[in-house]
Design a protein around this motif. Sequence first.
Motif, PDB file in Angstrom:
ATOM      1  N   THR A   6       3.160 -17.214 -44.696  1.00  0.00           N
ATOM      2  CA  THR A   6       2.007 -16.452 -44.202  1.00  0.00           C
ATOM      3  C   THR A   6       2.511 -15.150 -43.607  1.00  0.00           C
ATOM      4  N   PHE A   7       1.600 -14.189 -43.478  1.00  0.00           N
ATOM      5  CA  PHE A   7       1.950 -12.881 -42.929  1.00  0.00           C
ATOM      6  C   PHE A   7       1.402 -12.773 -41.518  1.00  0.00           C
ATOM      7  N   SER A   8       2.230 -12.265 -40.611  1.00  0.00           N
ATOM      8  CA  SER A   8       1.858 -12.139 -39.197  1.00  0.00           C
ATOM      9  C   SER A   8       2.089 -10.713 -38.715  1.00  0.00           C
ATOM     10  N   ILE A   9       1.223 -10.262 -37.813  1.00  0.00           N
ATOM     11  CA  ILE A   9       1.463  -9.002 -37.101  1.00  0.00           C
ATOM     12  C   ILE A   9       1.398  -9.291 -35.601  1.00  0.00           C
ATOM     13  N   ILE A  10       2.438  -8.866 -34.878  1.00  0.00           N
ATOM     14  CA  ILE A  10       2.345  -8.838 -33.416  1.00  0.00           C
ATOM     15  C   ILE A  10       1.771  -7.459 -33.096  1.00  0.00           C
ATOM     16  N   LYS A  11       0.549  -7.457 -32.580  1.00  0.00           N
ATOM     17  CA  LYS A  11      -0.246  -6.231 -32.463  1.00  0.00           C
ATOM     18  C   LYS A  11       0.186  -5.352 -31.270  1.00  0.00           C
ATOM     19  N   PRO A  12      -0.297  -4.090 -31.235  1.00  0.00           N
ATOM     20  CA  PRO A  12       0.121  -3.133 -30.210  1.00  0.00           C
ATOM     21  C   PRO A  12      -0.034  -3.610 -28.756  1.00  0.00           C
ATOM     22  N   ASP A  13      -1.075  -4.340 -28.448  1.00  0.00           N
ATOM     23  CA  ASP A  13      -1.238  -4.770 -27.041  1.00  0.00           C
ATOM     24  C   ASP A  13      -0.082  -5.663 -26.611  1.00  0.00           C
ATOM     25  N   ALA A  14       0.464  -6.439 -27.566  1.00  0.00           N
ATOM     26  CA  ALA A  14       1.562  -7.360 -27.248  1.00  0.00           C
ATOM     27  C   ALA A  14       2.919  -6.653 -27.245  1.00  0.00           C
ATOM     28  N   THR A  15       3.169  -5.787 -28.239  1.00  0.00           N
ATOM     29  CA  THR A  15       4.470  -5.084 -28.258  1.00  0.00           C
ATOM     30  C   THR A  15       4.589  -4.188 -27.019  1.00  0.00           C
ATOM     31  N   LYS A  16       3.469  -3.573 -26.633  1.00  0.00           N
ATOM     32  CA  LYS A  16       3.441  -2.666 -25.479  1.00  0.00           C
ATOM     33  C   LYS A  16       3.776  -3.394 -24.174  1.00  0.00           C
ATOM     34  N   ARG A  17       3.340  -4.658 -24.080  1.00  0.00           N
ATOM     35  CA  ARG A  17       3.573  -5.428 -22.844  1.00  0.00           C
ATOM     36  C   ARG A  17       4.853  -6.268 -22.930  1.00  0.00           C
ATOM     37  N   ASN A  18       5.721  -5.949 -23.917  1.00  0.00           N
ATOM     38  CA  ASN A  18       7.020  -6.634 -24.016  1.00  0.00           C
ATOM     39  C   ASN A  18       6.860  -8.134 -24.304  1.00  0.00           C
TER      40      ASN A  18
END
Length: 140
Positions: A6-18
Amino acid sequence: MAIQRTFSIIKPDATKRNLTGAVNAKIEAAGLRIIAQKRIRMTRANAETFYAVHKDRPFFGELVEFMISEPVVVQVLEGEGAIAKYREVMGATDPAEAAEGTIRKEFALSKGENSVHGSDAPETAAEEIAYFFAGMEITG
Ligand code: ATP
Ligand code: MG
């Protein structure tokens, strides 16, 4: 149940908050293997193409702006029934409706800024993986 990808994206709100590592810990604890992963900045064209199915929805503009606002981490996950299993680990779209222990319950900020994406069917999984990854980037 067969082994799926399956394909997953860790979205901007999560990458931004480490939270990349915290999200990955949930994925791995569920028995899914991260077999490919890279941090990228989506272009507006990428985001519009990726979410084209929602182009007539009132939240489309906001969704595209959000997805290009910060880097994202794109991933290929593999495991038994990976598509449905990851949807379960992610939790409901709206964190207020997500089950205890799910990624969205623990980390999502709102229905829009909801930390992760996961493919919803085998066809979309194959398309999304092929859009973001070259065959040689997926080692299994
Ligand atoms: P995803 O496709 O990102 O895995 P999903 O399948 O749970 O999420 P969809 O209905 O496909 O949910 O919506 C795609 C994305 O659009 C959501 O994850 C969310 O970021 C955003 N979104 C959906 N509904 C709304 C809404 N009412 N308001 C704002 N954003 C929304
Ligand atoms: Mg969806």
